[in-house]
Design a protein around this motif. Structure first.
Motif, PDB file in Angstrom:
ATOM      1  N   SER A  10      75.090 -10.250  44.305  1.00  0.00           N
ATOM      2  CA  SER A  10      75.858  -9.115  44.789  1.00  0.00           C
ATOM      3  C   SER A  10      77.110  -9.638  45.476  1.00  0.00           C
ATOM      4  O   SER A  10      77.209 -10.831  45.786  1.00  0.00           O
ATOM      5  CB  SER A  10      75.037  -8.292  45.770  1.00  0.00           C
ATOM      6  OG  SER A  10      74.794  -9.049  46.951  1.00  0.00           O
ATOM      7  N   SER A  11      78.051  -8.760  45.732  1.00  0.00           N
ATOM      8  CA  SER A  11      79.295  -9.190  46.377  1.00  0.00           C
ATOM      9  C   SER A  11      79.039  -9.759  47.759  1.00  0.00           C
ATOM     10  O   SER A  11      79.723 -10.692  48.199  1.00  0.00           O
ATOM     11  CB  SER A  11      80.271  -8.009  46.469  1.00  0.00           C
ATOM     12  OG  SER A  11      80.632  -7.555  45.186  1.00  0.00           O
ATOM     13  N   ASP A  12      78.019  -9.239  48.445  1.00  0.00           N
ATOM     14  CA  ASP A  12      77.773  -9.650  49.822  1.00  0.00           C
ATOM     15  C   ASP A  12      77.323 -11.104  49.937  1.00  0.00           C
ATOM     16  O   ASP A  12      77.635 -11.779  50.915  1.00  0.00           O
ATOM     17  CB  ASP A  12      76.718  -8.740  50.466  1.00  0.00           C
ATOM     18  CG  ASP A  12      77.225  -7.316  50.634  1.00  0.00           C
ATOM     19  OD1 ASP A  12      78.458  -7.143  50.660  1.00  0.00           O
ATOM     20  OD2 ASP A  12      76.388  -6.408  50.732  1.00  0.00           O
ATOM     21  N   ASP A  13      76.553 -11.573  48.935  1.00  0.00           N
ATOM     22  CA  ASP A  13      76.018 -12.928  49.055  1.00  0.00           C
ATOM     23  C   ASP A  13      76.542 -13.856  47.966  1.00  0.00           C
ATOM     24  O   ASP A  13      75.954 -14.896  47.680  1.00  0.00           O
ATOM     25  CB  ASP A  13      74.484 -12.902  49.028  1.00  0.00           C
ATOM     26  CG  ASP A  13      73.926 -12.423  47.691  1.00  0.00           C
ATOM     27  OD1 ASP A  13      74.714 -11.980  46.838  1.00  0.00           O
ATOM     28  OD2 ASP A  13      72.700 -12.516  47.514  1.00  0.00           O
TER      29      ASP A  13
END
Length: 637
Positions: A10-13
């Motif tokens: 995901s973009s977050d990780d």
């Protein structure tokens, strides 16, 4: 056995995921190498399988890093990917220079190996030798330094091209001639001006359609100045390092080193091929250039030359006036969404495939779409389509590997990265989409073999464009286009318009071939001559090969990304086109979907990947060696 696709972050990780993916992949590879050194397998086939697993691990690290470095929206993720790519390249260089490993492979007995395994052993030994494994420690250390620096320069060169988006600010009334949908999507800003960028969906229509010659020139100059001046110094260093590497491992120059593993075999054969094409194109070039100049002189009396600030615009006028082809009318039939679905339908029918959308696939941007590729109901690969421009993204069109397909071990996954309009498309861009999708299909269809080295688009580099160039033909067939090319009212594109489009496209192919030879000559001579003034050298080669005059103050080479990737071998586009025209001669133009010939082409040219020499794949399909004849006939007509 059902193979699972790679689960992307995901973009977050994303940054942490990329770093972990690289660290773990390299660690597994390093452990396998240590095992190989300490306890070499007893049989050659086991040795090759262990080496192949090392290649798979390192290839997976490099593929993910290369892709996300070019497409991820977050700069910190792109930077981490570049660092991972350097680390993987460093380890590959280390392995290929490891004398102990080389001696293990050199002592391996090829008796009993099948053809693909024997080919892998030969290629592996050649990799060691080309890396300088038999040289002294100091020289090997220098080669390591060179390879690391080459990777870093290549990244810097590409990053600058990707990030150097230039703009031209123009009063709306000066944009007369542009399509209404383009104008609607580019409203004037607070100061009353419209911004035109050097990204393709902006710059190409501006250069093709704007009536104001000064605007066309401003946009063209901005486009040709990208990457300069900073990339000039990088190219100087790149050429010098490549020359040093080639001579250290026993070659006369970089072009000779690079050509040794291609169909052409000899660096000295490259300028011979360039001049052969240039000579063949000379008559068609002069014929079409005179027509172009004749039209240009109506607006610029007495003109004796034309340059690229005006050539696209006047090509359109010639096509309108001589062939009754209006590019703005043509584009009304090519809505992006319809074109994308049409492409899937056409290639699915041609090659016996189907595409199943993957709605829950993790992607790096919300405009990216994912599809599972099925053959006879079984998934054989997954593809991702990232087709629109955005800040920080790769600026051209290319297929990126995400994972090499290996029978029973790993699903083939590839990514198409392009920069097309979200609305109506120029037909040239439709052709480009078919071309690039050809690479993606080649990658997936050649993903059921045993060896990483031969998976996907793994043929000689001067053949890889041929299947994609051949697939372009389906984007020119009226019956094919009418299955998806419809206007706003649903009316399909008229067959007579497609015929005129084809005739109009033939206009200029002579001078387009000469332009390609200008680029090929630049790519070759920059590496062999290593001129001190790249602009001056470019101007000289442009005058020799190109029909179009140089524009003062421009430095096109600074954004010519192929100088990094293709190095001295840009000739390969035309080399591949010669083969592509011969491949297409086997198809019946009245039945482009004939299952026997399409299936034979799929199974004999695409599916084998790199397991055989490209010339043998082509001969197996055609029933004879390829020739220059089909290309020469096409060029002359």
């Amino acid at each position: 056995m059902t193979l699972a696709p790679l689960v992307l972050p995901s973009s977050d990780d994303a940054r942490a995921w990329v770093e972990t993916h690289a660290r773990e992949g390299i660690a597994v590879a390093r452990d396998l190498v240590d095992q190989l050194r300490s306890a070499p397998p007893e049989t050659t086939i086991e040795l090759l399988r262990q080496w192949d697993e090392i290649s798979r691990q390192l290839g997976g690290v490099a593929a993910v890093a290369s892709l996300l470095a070019n497409v991820h929206p977050a700069e910190k993720v792109r930077t981490s990917c570049e660092e991972s790519e350097v680390e993987a390249d460093r380890f590959v260089t280390e392995l290929r220079q490891d004398r102990a490993l080389f001696e293990i492979f050199a002592a391996a007995d090829a008796t009993g190996l099948d053809a693909a395994a024997a080919r892998l052993l030969d290629k592996t030994l050649d990799d060691f030798r080309r890396a300088g494994v038999d040289l002294d420690g100091a020289t090997r250390h220098r080669l390591t330094e060179i390879n690391e620096r080459l990777t870093a320069i290549g990244q810097q060169f590409g990053r600058t091209i990707r990030d150097d988006v230039r703009t031209v600010r123009v009063a709306p009334e000066r944009l007369a001639g542009l399509p209404q949908d383009w104008l609607d999507s580019h409203p004037a800003e607070d100061d009353g001006l419209v911004t035109v960028t050097t990204d393709y969906p902006d710059s190409l229509p501006a250069r093709m359609f704007v009536h104001d010659a000064d605007v066309r020139r401003e946009v063209t100059v901005a486009f040709l100045q990208r990457g300069w001046p900073v990339n000039e110094g990088r190219l100087d260093e790149l050429f010098a390092l490549r020359q040093e590497l080639a001579t250290l491992v026993g070659y006369a120059d970089w072009a000779s080193y690079d050509a040794d593993v291609k169909m052409i075999k000899k660096g000295s054969a490259i300028p011979e091929f360039i001049d052969r094409i240039a000579d063949a194109a000379d008559g068609p070039m002069r014929r079409d250039l005179e027509l172009l100049l004749e039209r240009y002189r109506r607006d610029v009396p007495g003109a004796t030359a034309i340059d690229t600030a005006d050539s696209l615009y006047y090509e359109e006028l010639v096509r309108q006036e001589r062939h009754d082809v209006d590019a703005q009318r043509v584009r009304t039939y090519f809505d992006f969404a319809k074109v994308q679905q049409g492409l899937l339908d056409v290639t699915g029918r041609l090659f016996g495939l189907s595409y199943e959308p993957v709605a829950d696939a993790q992607v790096w941007h919300d405009e990216v779409t994912a599809y599972d590729v099925l053959r006879d109901g079984a998934r054989i690969g997954r593809i991702y389509l990232d087709l629109h421009p955005r800040e920080g993204k790769y600026k051209h069109a290319a297929q990126f590997t995400l994972a090499d397909g290996l029978a029973g071990r790993q699903l083939a996954e590839g990514v198409l990265v392009c920069n097309f309009s979200r609305g109506l498309m120029e037909h040239d861009h439709v052709v480009t989409l078919f071309h690039e999708f050809g690479h993606l299909l080649h990658h997936v269809l050649a993903g059921s073999g045993e060896w990483t080295r031969f998976a996907g688009v793994a043929t000689e580099w001067d053949f890889v464009e041929a299947p994609s160039q051949m697939l372009e033909e389906w984007a020119w067939d009226a019956d094919v286009l009418q299955t998806f090319a419809t206007d706003a009212s649903g009316e399909p594109i008229p067959a007579d318009l497609v015929a005129r489009m084809r005739a109009a496209d033939d206009f200029g192919k002579g001078y387009q071939a000469r332009t390609q030879m200008f680029y090929a000559a630049m790519s070759y001579w920059f590496h062999t001559d290593r001129p001190g003034d790249l602009t001056a050298a470019m101007r000289e080669l442009q005058a020799r090969y190109s029909p179009f005059a140089y524009i003062d103050g421009t430095h096109m080479f600074a954004s010519f990304g192929h100088l990094s990737g293709y190095s001295s071998a840009y000739y390969t586009y035309m080399w591949s086109l010669v083969i592509a025209k011969d491949l297409f001669s086997a198809f019946d133009p009245d039945d482009l979907f004939a299952p026997e010939v399409a299936g034979r082409y799929r199974d004999r040219v695409l599916t084998p990947g790199g397991t055989r020499d490209a010339a043998d794949l082509v001969a197996d399909f055609l029933g004879r060696p390829y020739t220059f004849d089909a290309y020469a006939a096409w060029l002359a007509r």
